[in-house]
Design an enzyme around this catalytic site. Structure first.
Site, short mmCIF file in Angstrom:
data_model
loop_
_atom_site.label_atom_id
_atom_site.label_comp_id
_atom_site.label_asym_id
_atom_site.label_seq_id
_atom_site.Cartn_x
_atom_site.Cartn_y
_atom_site.Cartn_z
N TYR A 1 -15.76 -11.78 1.01
CA TYR A 1 -16.86 -10.89 1.36
C TYR A 1 -17.96 -11.61 2.15
O TYR A 1 -18.71 -10.99 2.88
CB TYR A 1 -17.50 -10.30 0.09
CG TYR A 1 -16.89 -8.99 -0.37
CD1 TYR A 1 -15.52 -8.91 -0.63
CD2 TYR A 1 -17.67 -7.86 -0.54
CE1 TYR A 1 -14.97 -7.72 -1.06
CE2 TYR A 1 -17.12 -6.67 -0.98
CZ TYR A 1 -15.76 -6.60 -1.24
OH TYR A 1 -15.22 -5.43 -1.67
N LYS B 1 -4.06 -15.59 -6.31
CA LYS B 1 -2.77 -15.71 -5.63
C LYS B 1 -2.54 -17.18 -5.34
O LYS B 1 -2.50 -17.62 -4.18
CB LYS B 1 -2.77 -14.87 -4.34
CG LYS B 1 -2.73 -13.37 -4.57
CD LYS B 1 -1.32 -12.85 -4.83
CE LYS B 1 -0.46 -12.89 -3.58
NZ LYS B 1 0.94 -12.49 -3.88
N ASP C 1 -1.17 -9.68 -7.79
CA ASP C 1 -0.28 -8.52 -7.54
C ASP C 1 0.48 -8.16 -8.82
O ASP C 1 0.58 -6.99 -9.20
CB ASP C 1 0.68 -8.80 -6.37
CG ASP C 1 1.47 -10.08 -6.53
OD1 ASP C 1 1.13 -10.92 -7.39
OD2 ASP C 1 2.47 -10.25 -5.78
N ASP D 1 -12.47 -6.16 -6.65
CA ASP D 1 -12.80 -4.85 -6.08
C ASP D 1 -11.62 -3.90 -6.27
O ASP D 1 -11.77 -2.78 -6.74
CB ASP D 1 -13.15 -5.02 -4.59
CG ASP D 1 -13.58 -3.72 -3.95
OD1 ASP D 1 -14.33 -2.96 -4.58
OD2 ASP D 1 -13.15 -3.46 -2.81
N ASP E 1 -11.05 -0.76 -9.37
CA ASP E 1 -10.80 0.66 -9.06
C ASP E 1 -9.53 1.13 -9.77
O ASP E 1 -9.47 2.23 -10.30
CB ASP E 1 -10.64 0.88 -7.55
CG ASP E 1 -11.95 1.29 -6.89
OD1 ASP E 1 -13.01 0.95 -7.43
OD2 ASP E 1 -11.91 1.95 -5.83
#
Ligand code: IPM
Ligand code: MG
Length: 368
Positions: A142, A192, A225, A249, A253
């Protein structure tokens, strides 16, 4: 002694109307519990751009730095889509996070029993769910440099940079471990590390902080993932999840939707302690500004109200009053009251934003 101060930044879209319901609760605390706050209000997002040409003025930024806690509604709307990146409503929020150094974003995903059938997953997968995502909020892709759209040869290239220092990883890891000790004592860290060096470092540092300072907390690691997959397969395996800004983020959600409605979920963004011992803090619902339903009394005020409850707990040491609000929310949901976003096939009593707030206050009254 002066009352503790709260700066309200209601923002755009449904922000002001859900914040109205929080103000009712603030007035109730004053009248019925003798708990008073000094309230200030200012603009953030599109409304600030309309008034001042910037999504957050320096004056509003300074007030946020001084407040004991900031409550934010929501920012953004289609009206501002075409604006230059530097003045988009979201930049106001990102500036608050960055300049207040709010590195730990707490996003609980809790499934209220009355809403378990509302989830897109089966009831037994989500009923009783209570997990906490701790998202790093002030670094990573970000904010990393270089960033921008550049020209290379005869084509454009868009660049963002994932960057994490050891210190940034360690401090958010500590937030997660501290929280876990007050909950189920388990942390799962997601990155990751199979693809990204920043992920390799993330995993190492989280492990080191654990081994050195929190050996009593159970720590596991997952690729982000696979974490997303496990969150939908059997979310109750998790207690606290700690992850970086972008994965956080996305995963928050996803976790939000497990609970049935984005209109239910609060968040706290916390930084380092101030001189008075309180953490720098901003509280906001996870949902956005929902411009399509703004001003119609359709918005669900519960996420914003629960965000205020988090403020009582984390900034003002008023955990009992926070619990009172949370129980009142549980009660009105069990009674079948439903804002538009919660109207499912099983029905319920449709209520407006304001009526939902009033019912929560009535339930708080009844708790005295
Ligand atoms: C969130 C939002 C923000 C983010 C946007 C509005 C900048 O999606 O708080 O999750 O990406 O962090
Ligand atoms: Mg988001």
């Amino acid at each position: 002694m002066a009352n503790p101060s709260i700066l309200i930044l209601a923002g755009d879209g449904i922000g002001p109307e859900v914040m109205e319901e929080v103000k009712k609760i603030i007035r109730w605390l004053d009248a019925r519990r003798g708990i008073a706050f000094d309230l200030g209000e200012d603009l953030v997002g599109g409304c600030s751009y309309d008034a001042h040409g910037t999504p957050l003025t320096d004056a509003a930024m300074a007030r946020a730095q001084e407040a004991d806690a900031v409550l934010l509604g929501a920012v953004g709307g289609p009206k501002y889509d075409a604006l230059d990146f530097s003045v988009k409503p979201e930049r106001g929020l990102l500036r608050l996070r960055k300049e207040m150094d709010l590195f730990a974003n707490l996003r609980p995903a809790q499934c209220f029993d009355a809403l378990a059938d509302f989830s897109s997953l089966k009831r037994d997968v989500v009923a009783g769910l209570d997990i906490m995502i701790v998202r790093e909020l002030t670094s990573g892709v970000y904010f990393g440099e270089p960033r921008g759209i550049f020209t290379e040869g005869n084509e454009r290239v868009g660049i963002n940079t994932q960057r994490y220092t050891e210190g940034e990883i360690a401090r958010v890891a500590r937030s997660a471990f501290d929280l876990a000790r007050k909950r189920g004592n388990r942390v799962c860290s997601m990155e990751k590390a199979n693809v990204m060096e920043s992920g390799v470092l993330w995993r190492q540092v989280v492990q080191e902080v654990h081994d050195r300072e929190y050996p009593d907390v159970e720590l596991s690691h997952m690729y982000a993932d696979a974490g997303a997959m496990q969150l939908t397969r059997w979310p109750k395996q998790f207690d606290v999840i700690v992850t970086d800004n972008l994965f956080g983020d996305l995963l928050s959600d996803l976790a939000a939707m497990l609970t049935g409605s984005l209109g239910m979920l609060p968040s706290a963004s916390l930084g380092a302690p101030m001189a008075n011992g309180r953490p720098k803090a901003l509280y906001e619902p996870v949902h956005g500004s929902a411009p399509d339903i703004a001003g119609q009394g359709k918005a669900n005020p519960i996420a914003c109200i629960l965000s205020f409850a988090m403020a009582l707990r984390y900034s003002f040491d008023l955990g009992d009053e926070a619990s009172r609000i949370e129980r009142a929310v549980e009660k009105v949901l069990a009674d079948g009251l439903r804002t538009a976003d919660l109207m499912g096939p099983e029905g319920g009593t449709p209520v407006s934003t304001g009526a939902m707030g009033d019912a929560i206050i009535a339930a708080m009254d009844a708790s005295l």
